[in-house]
Design a protein around this motif. Sequence first.
Motif, PDB file in Angstrom:
ATOM      1  N   ASN A   1       2.784  14.705  -4.946  1.00  0.00           N
ATOM      2  CA  ASN A   1       4.968  14.595  -5.097  1.00  0.00           C
ATOM      3  C   ASN A   1       5.246  16.134  -5.148  1.00  0.00           C
ATOM      4  OD1 ASN A   1       5.595  12.285  -5.385  1.00  0.00           O
ATOM      5  ND2 ASN A   1       4.692  12.074  -7.566  1.00  0.00           N
TER       6      ASN A   1
ATOM      7  N   GLY B   1      -2.516   3.333 -10.436  1.00  0.00           N
ATOM      8  CA  GLY B   1      -2.941   3.831 -11.585  1.00  0.00           C
ATOM      9  C   GLY B   1      -1.694   3.671 -12.839  1.00  0.00           C
TER      10      GLY B   1
ATOM     11  N   GLN C   1       0.771  -1.176   0.152  1.00  0.00           N
ATOM     12  CA  GLN C   1       0.119  -0.135   0.296  1.00  0.00           C
ATOM     13  C   GLN C   1       0.943   0.646  -0.060  1.00  0.00           C
ATOM     14  OE1 GLN C   1      -2.894  -0.629   3.528  1.00  0.00           O
ATOM     15  NE2 GLN C   1      -4.275  -1.270   2.007  1.00  0.00           N
ATOM     16  N   GLN C   2       2.359   1.447   0.690  1.00  0.00           N
ATOM     17  CA  GLN C   2       2.683   2.330   0.630  1.00  0.00           C
ATOM     18  C   GLN C   2       3.666   2.444  -0.637  1.00  0.00           C
ATOM     19  OE1 GLN C   2       5.818   0.978   3.720  1.00  0.00           O
ATOM     20  NE2 GLN C   2       3.593   1.659   5.357  1.00  0.00           N
ATOM     21  N   THR C   3       3.176   1.750  -1.455  1.00  0.00           N
ATOM     22  CA  THR C   3       4.014   2.580  -2.897  1.00  0.00           C
ATOM     23  C   THR C   3       2.533   2.609  -3.892  1.00  0.00           C
ATOM     24  OG1 THR C   3       3.865  -0.064  -4.155  1.00  0.00           O
ATOM     25  CG2 THR C   3       6.090   0.416  -3.032  1.00  0.00           C
ATOM     26  N   TYR C   4       1.331   2.518  -3.477  1.00  0.00           N
ATOM     27  CA  TYR C   4       0.312   3.085  -3.986  1.00  0.00           C
ATOM     28  C   TYR C   4       0.453   2.965  -5.621  1.00  0.00           C
ATOM     29  CZ  TYR C   4      -3.801   5.835  -5.173  1.00  0.00           C
ATOM     30  OH  TYR C   4      -5.078   5.906  -5.568  1.00  0.00           O
TER      31      TYR C   4
ATOM     32  N   THR D   1       4.891   7.206  -8.065  1.00  0.00           N
ATOM     33  CA  THR D   1       4.817   8.046  -7.249  1.00  0.00           C
ATOM     34  C   THR D   1       6.110   8.471  -6.184  1.00  0.00           C
ATOM     35  OG1 THR D   1       4.403   6.263  -5.495  1.00  0.00           O
ATOM     36  CG2 THR D   1       2.087   7.893  -6.678  1.00  0.00           C
TER      37      THR D   1
ATOM     38  N   ASN E   1       1.092   7.134   0.618  1.00  0.00           N
ATOM     39  CA  ASN E   1       0.462   6.710  -0.670  1.00  0.00           C
ATOM     40  C   ASN E   1      -0.398   5.543   0.396  1.00  0.00           C
ATOM     41  OD1 ASN E   1       2.184   7.209  -2.560  1.00  0.00           O
ATOM     42  ND2 ASN E   1       3.865   5.985  -2.449  1.00  0.00           N
TER      43      ASN E   1
ATOM     44  N   PRO F   1      -1.782  11.849  -6.518  1.00  0.00           N
ATOM     45  CA  PRO F   1      -0.877  10.901  -6.251  1.00  0.00           C
ATOM     46  C   PRO F   1       0.042  12.018  -6.692  1.00  0.00           C
ATOM     47  CG  PRO F   1      -1.920   9.377  -7.020  1.00  0.00           C
ATOM     48  CD  PRO F   1      -2.660  10.809  -6.929  1.00  0.00           C
ATOM     49  N   SER F   2      -0.231  13.506  -7.887  1.00  0.00           N
ATOM     50  CA  SER F   2       0.945  14.150  -8.014  1.00  0.00           C
ATOM     51  C   SER F   2       1.231  15.309  -7.299  1.00  0.00           C
ATOM     52  CB  SER F   2       0.071  14.448 -10.111  1.00  0.00           C
ATOM     53  OG  SER F   2      -0.302  15.587  -9.644  1.00  0.00           O
TER      54      SER F   2
ATOM     55  N   TYR G   1       0.987   5.349 -11.558  1.00  0.00           N
ATOM     56  CA  TYR G   1       1.304   6.542 -11.442  1.00  0.00           C
ATOM     57  C   TYR G   1       2.905   6.311 -10.874  1.00  0.00           C
ATOM     58  CZ  TYR G   1       2.119  11.224 -11.281  1.00  0.00           C
ATOM     59  OH  TYR G   1       2.092  12.414 -10.653  1.00  0.00           O
TER      60      TYR G   1
ATOM     61  N   LEU H   1      -3.784   6.981   0.302  1.00  0.00           N
ATOM     62  CA  LEU H   1      -4.716   7.148  -1.057  1.00  0.00           C
ATOM     63  C   LEU H   1      -4.752   5.282  -1.263  1.00  0.00           C
ATOM     64  CD1 LEU H   1      -2.608   9.185  -3.225  1.00  0.00           C
ATOM     65  CD2 LEU H   1      -5.309   9.325  -2.411  1.00  0.00           C
TER      66      LEU H   1
ATOM     67  N   GLN I   1      -5.711  16.178 -12.382  1.00  0.00           N
ATOM     68  CA  GLN I   1      -4.604  16.236 -13.149  1.00  0.00           C
ATOM     69  C   GLN I   1      -5.358  16.228 -14.766  1.00  0.00           C
ATOM     70  OE1 GLN I   1      -1.522  16.372 -12.518  1.00  0.00           O
ATOM     71  NE2 GLN I   1      -0.581  14.421 -13.711  1.00  0.00           N
TER      72      GLN I   1
ATOM     73  N   TYR J   1      -8.633   3.934  -2.181  1.00  0.00           N
ATOM     74  CA  TYR J   1      -8.695   3.771  -3.788  1.00  0.00           C
ATOM     75  C   TYR J   1      -9.530   2.358  -3.242  1.00  0.00           C
ATOM     76  CZ  TYR J   1      -7.734   2.159  -8.267  1.00  0.00           C
ATOM     77  OH  TYR J   1      -8.549   2.092  -9.778  1.00  0.00           O
TER      78      TYR J   1
ATOM     79  N   MET K   1      -8.190   9.593  -8.485  1.00  0.00           N
ATOM     80  CA  MET K   1      -7.565   8.933  -7.197  1.00  0.00           C
ATOM     81  C   MET K   1      -6.419   8.433  -8.122  1.00  0.00           C
ATOM     82  SD  MET K   1      -9.590   8.653  -5.000  1.00  0.00           S
ATOM     83  CE  MET K   1      -9.352   6.855  -3.936  1.00  0.00           C
ATOM     84  N   LEU K   2      -6.177   8.296  -9.097  1.00  0.00           N
ATOM     85  CA  LEU K   2      -4.366   7.386  -9.514  1.00  0.00           C
ATOM     86  C   LEU K   2      -3.848   8.718 -10.187  1.00  0.00           C
ATOM     87  CD1 LEU K   2      -6.478   5.052 -11.268  1.00  0.00           C
ATOM     88  CD2 LEU K   2      -5.672   4.530  -9.554  1.00  0.00           C
ATOM     89  N   TYR K   3      -4.466   9.534 -10.538  1.00  0.00           N
ATOM     90  CA  TYR K   3      -3.231  10.674 -10.747  1.00  0.00           C
ATOM     91  C   TYR K   3      -3.068  11.636 -10.557  1.00  0.00           C
ATOM     92  CZ  TYR K   3      -3.517   7.688 -15.309  1.00  0.00           C
ATOM     93  OH  TYR K   3      -3.247   6.765 -15.824  1.00  0.00           O
TER      94      TYR K   3
END
Lengths: 208, 288
Positions: free
Chosen positions: B273, A170, A164-167, A174, B238, B269-270, A172, B241, B9, B245, B264-266
């Motif tokens: 970051n 998608g 989970q910590q890498t998520y 992170t 993460n 997370p962006s 994507y 999220l 995003q 999710y 949720m996916l972009y």
Amino acid sequence: MTNPYEVLGVSPSASDEEIKKAYRELAKKYHPDNYAGSPLADVAEQKMKEVNEAYDEINRMRQKGKGTGSSSSSQTSGSYSSNGSTSQFYSVRIYIQRNMIQEAEQILDSTPEGNRTAEWHYLKGMCAFRKGWSEQANSYFTTACNMDPNNPEYRAAFNNMHGQQTYNYGGYNTGGSTYNNASGCSCCDICTAMICADCMCDCCRAGC
Amino acid sequence: MVFGYLQVQKSELLVREFDAYKAVYCGLCKQIGKDYSFLTRLSLSYDATFYTMILMSLEKSCTGFKGGRCKFNPLKKCKFAKCKSDSYSKAAAFSVITAYYKLIDDKKDSGFFKRLLTGIIKPFFGHWRKKAKKLYPELDEAVAKMMDAQFEVEQDSSSGIDAAAHPTAEMLGTVLSFEGSDDTQKRVLYEFGYHIGRWVYLMDAADDLEKDKKHNCFNPFLNVETDDLAQYQTSVLNQSLARAYDAYNLLELIDFKGILDNMMLYGFPSKQNTVVYRLQEEEDDKSV
């Protein structure tokens, strides 16, 4: 009964390939590994069951007359709740299973210092995880794994946390971390392997 | 909740999805203006837009779009998403209530001029919040409870990540669980809201870390002992999220699915970051 095509979100005229693809995607989404220890595990399990039944139903309808003979071998892994019956914290496990976290924590907290085994730490971790307190859960699972490195149950919970910590659902990136993968890519590997195994089963399941 | 982390995003959205997103944003802005006042529109946030879309998607209440003009810029034409339920007014109330409590909170720990300014606008917001409370007392209650619990947690400077994030997480979990049509959906919505709320709180904490360090304010990340703080924050965020999710997937939303998936996916997370990496850059600067 609900329309199996609706459950899979495909049209009745979809090809076998499309149906298999839709099924795989849903199976991946509701896979028990994603919900290990989660308070929503039962909801996901129910969804998974519906998806499996719909897929079987469609296959049955389509295979009628084609006559394949292999039997169903749906592999449900019971590893998450299997080894509880002999444990000293049996009642705690029952409480956690029933989502009665306060009662479970009460018993755990009244356990004397000397009896706080690896399992105790694991169960404390489970309680914290259910509440959504992931950081605390993380440290309890880590302690449990350190105390009993060979226990697959504790290891699975620990790996689940790191997954989970890498998520990376998608695709994507992170953060491009190496820290998150410090425990090896084992969690991903297991996941992929299970999905593969699942798909293999499905191939045989068609005729049931 | 006036944080603005719950964004899309844009580059990953389809054009029609982006139009729909803007239409909800404008629709909410219009509603806030209608229910409260022109000034209250300033409390409009991306977070409230996200909340509106979840509500509208759950109730399948968006019935289409209609054209109009922006109140702030009459030259600009814009579209508004139509809605047949009270999603807009609920989200408007939620914005006003959270804006009010944020104002009180800000007043406690800010400089003289900001205090003066908030002192001037506070009575207005107090009035609007009363109106919102009348319409949706359960929203006000959830947010008020969060503020009390947050105050308590911050009294103890040794509070961990989990405890510090709990009030916000619980508030959003509770607020979303009101919308569930049965017990199972309520549980799923609670878990979803809990982890989104937790994520938002921790994002804010990560964002404010330097400021809080300087002003000696409470920040849960100050207690963390780690060699690589950015990495630690990434893994904590993460995880929230990921759990949000998983719950989100069980909701099986259809309306606005493309946009919500994108968030949720972009989007999240962006945004994450941006926040975490900026921190890291500052740390690097110091070491040079």
